[in-house]
Design a protein around this motif. Structure first.
Motif, PDB file in Angstrom:
ATOM      1  N   SER A  84       0.839  -1.195   0.000  1.00 33.93           N
ATOM      2  CA  SER A  84       0.000   0.000   0.000  1.00 33.93           C
ATOM      3  C   SER A  84       0.876   1.248   0.000  1.00 33.93           C
ATOM      4  N   THR A  85       0.264   2.349  -0.461  1.00 37.58           N
ATOM      5  CA  THR A  85       0.903   3.658  -0.318  1.00 37.58           C
ATOM      6  C   THR A  85       0.558   4.239   1.049  1.00 37.58           C
ATOM      7  N   HIS A  86      -0.479   3.705   1.685  1.00 37.04           N
ATOM      8  CA  HIS A  86      -0.894   4.174   3.010  1.00 37.04           C
ATOM      9  C   HIS A  86       0.055   3.627   4.072  1.00 37.04           C
ATOM     10  N   ALA A  87       0.069   4.281   5.213  1.00 36.75           N
ATOM     11  CA  ALA A  87       0.910   3.846   6.323  1.00 36.75           C
ATOM     12  C   ALA A  87       0.386   2.528   6.896  1.00 36.75           C
ATOM     13  N   GLU A  88       1.295   1.698   7.311  1.00 35.32           N
ATOM     14  CA  GLU A  88       0.937   0.412   7.894  1.00 35.32           C
ATOM     15  C   GLU A  88      -0.004   0.576   9.087  1.00 35.32           C
ATOM     16  N   GLN A  89       0.227   1.625   9.885  1.00 35.29           N
ATOM     17  CA  GLN A  89      -0.590   1.847  11.071  1.00 35.29           C
ATOM     18  C   GLN A  89      -2.065   2.029  10.720  1.00 35.29           C
ATOM     19  N   ASP A  90      -2.359   2.533   9.522  1.00 35.31           N
ATOM     20  CA  ASP A  90      -3.748   2.732   9.097  1.00 35.31           C
ATOM     21  C   ASP A  90      -4.503   1.408   8.995  1.00 35.31           C
ATOM     22  N   TYR A  91      -3.783   0.321   8.793  1.00 36.64           N
ATOM     23  CA  TYR A  91      -4.403  -0.987   8.559  1.00 36.64           C
ATOM     24  C   TYR A  91      -3.873  -2.080   9.483  1.00 36.64           C
ATOM     25  N   ALA A  92      -3.142  -1.727  10.523  1.00 38.51           N
ATOM     26  CA  ALA A  92      -2.420  -2.721  11.336  1.00 38.51           C
ATOM     27  C   ALA A  92      -3.303  -3.873  11.806  1.00 38.51           C
ATOM     28  N   ASP A  93      -4.459  -3.583  12.379  1.00 39.19           N
ATOM     29  CA  ASP A  93      -5.329  -4.659  12.877  1.00 39.19           C
ATOM     30  C   ASP A  93      -5.851  -5.525  11.738  1.00 39.19           C
ATOM     31  N   LEU A  94      -6.200  -4.896  10.618  1.00 37.93           N
ATOM     32  CA  LEU A  94      -6.709  -5.647   9.470  1.00 37.93           C
ATOM     33  C   LEU A  94      -5.609  -6.515   8.848  1.00 37.93           C
ATOM     34  N   ILE A  95      -4.387  -6.001   8.807  1.00 36.92           N
ATOM     35  CA  ILE A  95      -3.261  -6.779   8.290  1.00 36.92           C
ATOM     36  C   ILE A  95      -3.022  -7.991   9.190  1.00 36.92           C
ATOM     37  N   ASP A  96      -3.039  -7.762  10.507  1.00 39.04           N
ATOM     38  CA  ASP A  96      -2.822  -8.860  11.449  1.00 39.04           C
ATOM     39  C   ASP A  96      -3.894  -9.940  11.337  1.00 39.04           C
ATOM     40  N   ALA A  97      -5.123  -9.541  11.020  1.00 33.00           N
ATOM     41  CA  ALA A  97      -6.229 -10.498  10.916  1.00 33.00           C
ATOM     42  C   ALA A  97      -6.277 -11.195   9.557  1.00 33.00           C
ATOM     43  N   SER A  98      -5.465 -10.749   8.625  1.00 39.47           N
ATOM     44  CA  SER A  98      -5.488 -11.318   7.274  1.00 39.47           C
ATOM     45  C   SER A  98      -4.586 -12.557   7.190  1.00 39.47           C
ATOM     46  N   PRO A  99      -4.766 -13.361   6.144  1.00 36.50           N
ATOM     47  CA  PRO A  99      -3.888 -14.520   5.948  1.00 36.50           C
ATOM     48  C   PRO A  99      -2.551 -14.158   5.295  1.00 36.50           C
ATOM     49  N   ALA A 100      -2.310 -12.880   5.053  1.00 33.58           N
ATOM     50  CA  ALA A 100      -1.062 -12.448   4.413  1.00 33.58           C
ATOM     51  C   ALA A 100       0.132 -12.725   5.304  1.00 33.58           C
ATOM     52  N   VAL A 101       1.289 -12.956   4.678  1.00 31.35           N
ATOM     53  CA  VAL A 101       2.511 -13.206   5.447  1.00 31.35           C
ATOM     54  C   VAL A 101       3.130 -11.918   5.949  1.00 31.35           C
ATOM     55  N   GLY A 102       2.692 -10.780   5.431  1.00 24.46           N
ATOM     56  CA  GLY A 102       3.234  -9.520   5.898  1.00 24.46           C
ATOM     57  C   GLY A 102       2.779  -8.349   5.061  1.00 24.46           C
ATOM     58  N   PHE A 103       3.367  -7.207   5.335  1.00 24.78           N
ATOM     59  CA  PHE A 103       3.030  -5.944   4.693  1.00 24.78           C
ATOM     60  C   PHE A 103       4.306  -5.279   4.212  1.00 24.78           C
ATOM     61  N   LEU A 104       4.201  -4.627   3.075  1.00 24.32           N
ATOM     62  CA  LEU A 104       5.332  -3.911   2.497  1.00 24.32           C
ATOM     63  C   LEU A 104       4.837  -2.585   1.926  1.00 24.32           C
ATOM     64  N   PRO A 105       5.358  -1.459   2.425  1.00 21.74           N
ATOM     65  CA  PRO A 105       4.991  -0.185   1.796  1.00 21.74           C
ATOM     66  C   PRO A 105       5.499  -0.171   0.360  1.00 21.74           C
ATOM     67  N   LYS A 106       4.743   0.428  -0.536  1.00 16.09           N
ATOM     68  CA  LYS A 106       5.181   0.466  -1.935  1.00 16.09           C
ATOM     69  C   LYS A 106       6.526   1.158  -2.079  1.00 16.09           C
ATOM     70  N   THR A 107       6.815   2.110  -1.191  1.00 19.48           N
ATOM     71  CA  THR A 107       8.099   2.818  -1.268  1.00 19.48           C
ATOM     72  C   THR A 107       9.281   1.934  -0.895  1.00 19.48           C
ATOM     73  N   ALA A 108       9.020   0.805  -0.244  1.00 21.25           N
ATOM     74  CA  ALA A 108      10.092  -0.107   0.174  1.00 21.25           C
ATOM     75  C   ALA A 108      10.136  -1.375  -0.680  1.00 21.25           C
ATOM     76  N   LEU A 109       9.377  -1.385  -1.764  1.00 27.22           N
ATOM     77  CA  LEU A 109       9.301  -2.575  -2.605  1.00 27.22           C
ATOM     78  C   LEU A 109      10.650  -2.902  -3.231  1.00 27.22           C
ATOM     79  N   SER A 110      11.080  -4.142  -3.030  1.00 29.23           N
ATOM     80  CA  SER A 110      12.314  -4.640  -3.648  1.00 29.23           C
ATOM     81  C   SER A 110      12.301  -6.165  -3.555  1.00 29.23           C
ATOM     82  N   ALA A 111      13.109  -6.790  -4.382  1.00 26.59           N
ATOM     83  CA  ALA A 111      13.227  -8.247  -4.337  1.00 26.59           C
ATOM     84  C   ALA A 111      13.740  -8.687  -2.968  1.00 26.59           C
ATOM     85  N   GLY A 112      14.691  -7.947  -2.418  1.00 32.94           N
ATOM     86  CA  GLY A 112      15.242  -8.288  -1.110  1.00 32.94           C
ATOM     87  C   GLY A 112      14.201  -8.214  -0.004  1.00 32.94           C
ATOM     88  N   ALA A 113      13.355  -7.178  -0.040  1.00 32.30           N
ATOM     89  CA  ALA A 113      12.317  -7.034   0.978  1.00 32.30           C
ATOM     90  C   ALA A 113      11.306  -8.176   0.877  1.00 32.30           C
TER      91      ALA A 113
END
Length: 136
Positions: A84-113
């Protein structure tokens, strides 16, 4: 073997930029999608190792799509990383409740991340995140 990735985002500009960046860094972007229905179809056809999924897909919820991908493809088929372009804090509870393995801000997108998040994904399914760079 190269990591196979599906990118789901409603911005064609972002899809093009992310695809170029990740492919230059050694990730095989096997497909892109801009809607939930397209993403479900591509995920079933392509069976990527990881799906990068925008939380806000215009009028659709990326969080709901993450749940559908998890239900339909199974937990071990393709791992989902929310972006997302939004801050992680805006969605923290929803991210934690999701089946996703994690969150990555679009500004930090990289193969290494992406690889770091996937490497930290164990049987206990910890919520790993890559923080935005300072000053962003």
């Amino acid at each position: 073997m190269s990591l196979r990735c599906l990118i789901v985002d409603d911005s064609s500009r972002f899809l093009d930029a992310a695809r170029g960046l990740l492919e230059r860094q050694g990730i095989a972007v096997v497909g892109v999608a801009s809607s939930s229905s397209e993403a479900l179809q591509r995920a079933a056809e392509l069976q990527p190792d990881v799906t990068l999924l925008d939380i806000d897909l215009g009028g659709e919820s990326g969080l709901e799509l993450a749940r559908r991908l998890h239900r339909e493809a199974g937990p071990d088929r393709s791992r989902v990383i929310l972006i997302s372009t939004h801050a992680e804090q805006d969605y923290a509870d929803l991210i934690d409740a999701s089946p996703a393995v994690g969150f990555l801000p679009k500004t930090a997108l990289s193969a290494g991340a992406i690889r770091d998040l996937l490497a930290g994904h164990g049987d206990s399914r910890p919520r790993n995140r890559v923080s935005e760079p300072p000053g962003k």
